[in-house]
Design a protein around this motif. Structure first.
Motif, PDB file in Angstrom:
ATOM      1  N   PHE A 151       0.833  -1.206   0.000  1.00  0.00           N
ATOM      2  CA  PHE A 151       0.000   0.000   0.000  1.00  0.00           C
ATOM      3  C   PHE A 151       0.870   1.260   0.000  1.00  0.00           C
ATOM      4  N   ALA A 152       1.931   1.251   0.791  1.00  0.00           N
ATOM      5  CA  ALA A 152       2.838   2.401   0.825  1.00  0.00           C
ATOM      6  C   ALA A 152       3.500   2.603  -0.536  1.00  0.00           C
ATOM      7  N   GLU A 153       3.888   1.520  -1.181  1.00  0.00           N
ATOM      8  CA  GLU A 153       4.490   1.621  -2.510  1.00  0.00           C
ATOM      9  C   GLU A 153       3.495   2.179  -3.519  1.00  0.00           C
ATOM     10  N   ALA A 154       2.240   1.742  -3.425  1.00  0.00           N
ATOM     11  CA  ALA A 154       1.211   2.230  -4.346  1.00  0.00           C
ATOM     12  C   ALA A 154       0.991   3.729  -4.168  1.00  0.00           C
ATOM     13  N   VAL A 155       0.948   4.195  -2.916  1.00  0.00           N
ATOM     14  CA  VAL A 155       0.758   5.623  -2.651  1.00  0.00           C
ATOM     15  C   VAL A 155       1.946   6.424  -3.180  1.00  0.00           C
ATOM     16  N   ALA A 156       3.163   5.901  -2.985  1.00  0.00           N
ATOM     17  CA  ALA A 156       4.356   6.605  -3.472  1.00  0.00           C
ATOM     18  C   ALA A 156       4.359   6.704  -4.994  1.00  0.00           C
ATOM     19  N   VAL A 157       4.004   5.597  -5.646  1.00  0.00           N
ATOM     20  CA  VAL A 157       3.955   5.609  -7.108  1.00  0.00           C
ATOM     21  C   VAL A 157       2.900   6.588  -7.602  1.00  0.00           C
ATOM     22  N   LEU A 158       1.744   6.618  -6.932  1.00  0.00           N
ATOM     23  CA  LEU A 158       0.682   7.540  -7.333  1.00  0.00           C
ATOM     24  C   LEU A 158       1.125   8.987  -7.161  1.00  0.00           C
ATOM     25  N   PHE A 159       1.866   9.281  -6.088  1.00  0.00           N
ATOM     26  CA  PHE A 159       2.351  10.639  -5.870  1.00  0.00           C
ATOM     27  C   PHE A 159       3.312  11.049  -6.982  1.00  0.00           C
ATOM     28  N   VAL A 160       4.235  10.160  -7.337  1.00  0.00           N
ATOM     29  CA  VAL A 160       5.184  10.466  -8.421  1.00  0.00           C
ATOM     30  C   VAL A 160       4.443  10.660  -9.735  1.00  0.00           C
ATOM     31  N   LEU A 161       3.428   9.831  -9.975  1.00  0.00           N
ATOM     32  CA  LEU A 161       2.665   9.944 -11.216  1.00  0.00           C
ATOM     33  C   LEU A 161       1.924  11.270 -11.300  1.00  0.00           C
ATOM     34  N   THR A 162       1.380  11.722 -10.177  1.00  0.00           N
ATOM     35  CA  THR A 162       0.678  13.005 -10.212  1.00  0.00           C
ATOM     36  C   THR A 162       1.616  14.128 -10.650  1.00  0.00           C
ATOM     37  N   PHE A 163       2.847  14.079 -10.164  1.00  0.00           N
ATOM     38  CA  PHE A 163       3.808  15.125 -10.544  1.00  0.00           C
ATOM     39  C   PHE A 163       4.164  15.020 -12.025  1.00  0.00           C
ATOM     40  N   LEU A 164       4.450  13.800 -12.485  1.00  0.00           N
ATOM     41  CA  LEU A 164       4.826  13.628 -13.886  1.00  0.00           C
ATOM     42  C   LEU A 164       3.685  14.016 -14.818  1.00  0.00           C
ATOM     43  N   ILE A 165       2.474  13.580 -14.475  1.00  0.00           N
ATOM     44  CA  ILE A 165       1.321  13.888 -15.322  1.00  0.00           C
ATOM     45  C   ILE A 165       1.091  15.397 -15.390  1.00  0.00           C
ATOM     46  N   TYR A 166       1.207  16.067 -14.252  1.00  0.00           N
ATOM     47  CA  TYR A 166       0.979  17.512 -14.242  1.00  0.00           C
ATOM     48  C   TYR A 166       2.064  18.243 -15.034  1.00  0.00           C
ATOM     49  N   VAL A 167       3.314  17.844 -14.831  1.00  0.00           N
ATOM     50  CA  VAL A 167       4.415  18.521 -15.537  1.00  0.00           C
ATOM     51  C   VAL A 167       4.295  18.311 -17.034  1.00  0.00           C
ATOM     52  N   ILE A 168       4.056  17.070 -17.458  1.00  0.00           N
ATOM     53  CA  ILE A 168       3.933  16.794 -18.891  1.00  0.00           C
ATOM     54  C   ILE A 168       2.765  17.568 -19.485  1.00  0.00           C
ATOM     55  N   GLY A 169       1.654  17.640 -18.726  1.00  0.00           N
ATOM     56  CA  GLY A 169       0.499  18.364 -19.228  1.00  0.00           C
ATOM     57  C   GLY A 169       0.715  19.854 -19.360  1.00  0.00           C
ATOM     58  N   THR A 170       1.669  20.399 -18.617  1.00  0.00           N
ATOM     59  CA  THR A 170       1.909  21.840 -18.657  1.00  0.00           C
ATOM     60  C   THR A 170       3.051  22.240 -19.593  1.00  0.00           C
ATOM     61  N   ILE A 171       3.892  21.291 -19.996  1.00  0.00           N
ATOM     62  CA  ILE A 171       5.019  21.643 -20.864  1.00  0.00           C
ATOM     63  C   ILE A 171       4.809  21.179 -22.294  1.00  0.00           C
ATOM     64  N   VAL A 172       3.610  20.671 -22.595  1.00  0.00           N
ATOM     65  CA  VAL A 172       3.331  20.264 -23.972  1.00  0.00           C
ATOM     66  C   VAL A 172       3.477  21.477 -24.884  1.00  0.00           C
ATOM     67  N   PRO A 173       4.126  21.291 -26.045  1.00  0.00           N
ATOM     68  CA  PRO A 173       4.332  22.434 -26.940  1.00  0.00           C
ATOM     69  C   PRO A 173       3.013  23.133 -27.290  1.00  0.00           C
ATOM     70  N   GLY A 174       3.097  24.457 -27.404  1.00  0.00           N
ATOM     71  CA  GLY A 174       1.915  25.245 -27.719  1.00  0.00           C
ATOM     72  C   GLY A 174       1.554  26.147 -26.558  1.00  0.00           C
ATOM     73  N   ASP A 175       1.108  27.312 -26.856  1.00  0.00           N
ATOM     74  CA  ASP A 175       0.767  28.300 -25.833  1.00  0.00           C
ATOM     75  C   ASP A 175      -0.744  28.309 -25.666  1.00  0.00           C
ATOM     76  N   ILE A 176      -1.220  27.763 -24.560  1.00  0.00           N
ATOM     77  CA  ILE A 176      -2.656  27.684 -24.334  1.00  0.00           C
ATOM     78  C   ILE A 176      -3.256  29.068 -24.138  1.00  0.00           C
ATOM     79  N   ALA A 177      -2.474  29.982 -23.553  1.00  0.00           N
ATOM     80  CA  ALA A 177      -2.967  31.350 -23.361  1.00  0.00           C
ATOM     81  C   ALA A 177      -3.204  32.028 -24.700  1.00  0.00           C
ATOM     82  N   GLN A 178      -2.291  31.824 -25.648  1.00  0.00           N
ATOM     83  CA  GLN A 178      -2.458  32.414 -26.967  1.00  0.00           C
ATOM     84  C   GLN A 178      -3.653  31.807 -27.685  1.00  0.00           C
ATOM     85  N   GLN A 179      -3.845  30.499 -27.523  1.00  0.00           N
ATOM     86  CA  GLN A 179      -4.963  29.840 -28.170  1.00  0.00           C
ATOM     87  C   GLN A 179      -6.295  30.357 -27.636  1.00  0.00           C
TER      88      GLN A 179
END
Length: 316
Positions: free
Chosen positions: A9-37
């Motif tokens: 269970f502790a390993e699952a929580v740790a993996v989920l925490f790391v995934l949240t960071f990776l998913i958020y970072v990847i979602g925010t650095i995708v090429p393209g300016d969302i503000a301009q769009q």
């Protein structure tokens, strides 16, 4: 067993925490300016861009934005869509049960088909029956899901009209209509999925039938059916259950093509539309839900291993 469960269970929580960071970072650095769009090419003046970035929070450091998003996500608040302004959590709650139902029924049907045929092929290994089953499973495995999906749409609209509907009906509204709306999509997914289960069951079952405990059970006078379907099958289910868990996790978020073909308002289709519209807050939330399903399923599989195979209990 308790320490094993706590550790997993502790390993699952740790993996989920790391995934949240990776998913958020990847979602925010995708090429393209969302503000301009959002501002529009013609209206993307420096002042308008600065205003839009401030409204979206893009002028703040990444870690600050991630910490705020994570705190809201833990409470079930994923914000609002950038374009439709709909509540993202509400959309996910509406779409997730559709994908979950289709994935569950597809895997269940694949298990009903795959495990008995895999056992039968293992018991009759080397015979013409074994070769035919392996050939059929290879054909099923080789057919892409989008091809089988199109074929089943054609069958449903031309041949099986009484078993097909072109729109999704929730189970709570009409169970029969719900079954009609998901039956053909589940078949299109279950047939190629069952091929993997057949092959895995056959391989592990052949290995189990050669184990010493099988000979011991026969010497003690156990019926051949009990030897095969109780002793050998139970010992061979560990890798099969692992495969089923991975397939289920993959299907929950991998139904994009099938949901598009059969007009199902599921999570996969929602992600496809979110990517097309560059609605990254929704895509991040939906991806996190899909990743969470993977983690939860793998956690449950880890707990099932010692139950299915007593030999694993010594290692827990």
């Amino acid at each position: 067993m308790i320490l094993f469960t706590v550790r997993r269970f502790a390993e699952a929580v740790a993996v989920l925490f790391v995934l949240t960071f990776l998913i958020y970072v990847i979602g925010t650095i995708v090429p393209g300016d969302i503000a301009q769009q959002m501002a529009g090419i013609e209206g993307a003046t420096p002042e308008r861009m600065a205003e839009m970035r401030a409204r979206l929070g893009l002028d703040r450091p990444l870690m600050v934005r991630y910490g705020e998003w994570l705190g809201n996500a833990v409470r079930g608040d994923f914000g609002h869509s950038l374009f439709t302004e709909r509540n993202i959590a509400a959309d996910v709650r509406q779409q997730f049960p559709v994908s979950l139902e289709v994935a569950f029924l597809s895997v269940l049907l694949a298990v009903i088909i795959g495990i008995p045929l895999g056992v039968y092929a293992a018991v009759n290994t080397g015979t013409i029956v074994d070769r035919v089953l392996r050939g059929i499973s290879l054909v099923f495995f080789s057919v892409p899901t989008f091809v089988s999906g199109v074929l089943f749409v054609w069958l449903g609209s031309i041949v099986l009209r009484s078993f097909y509907t072109s729109f999704y009906v929730p189970f709570t509204e009409d169970p029969i209509a719900n079954l009609r709306s998901v039956m053909l999509p589940c078949l299109a997914i279950a047939l190629p999925t069952s091929a993997s289960i057949i092959q895995m069951t056959r391989t592990t079952m052949i290995a189990s039938l050669q184990e010493p405990f099988v000979d011991t059970a026969r010497v003690k006078g156990a019926r051949e059916s009990r030897v095969r379907y109780i002793h050998a099958l139970r010992a061979s289910l560990g890798p099969v259950v692992t495969l089923i868990g991975l397939l289920f996790g993959a299907l929950v978020g991998g139904l994009i093509i099938v949901e598009q073909i059969f007009n199902l308002p599921g999570l996969g289709r929602g992600v496809l539309l979110g990517i097309a519209e560059r609605d990254f807050p929704y895509v991040i939330a939906a991806t996190l839900v899909i990743a969470s399903v993977y983690i939860v399923v793998n956690f449950m599989v880890d707990l099932l291993y010692p139950i299915l195979d007593p030999r694993q209990r010594e290692q827990t």
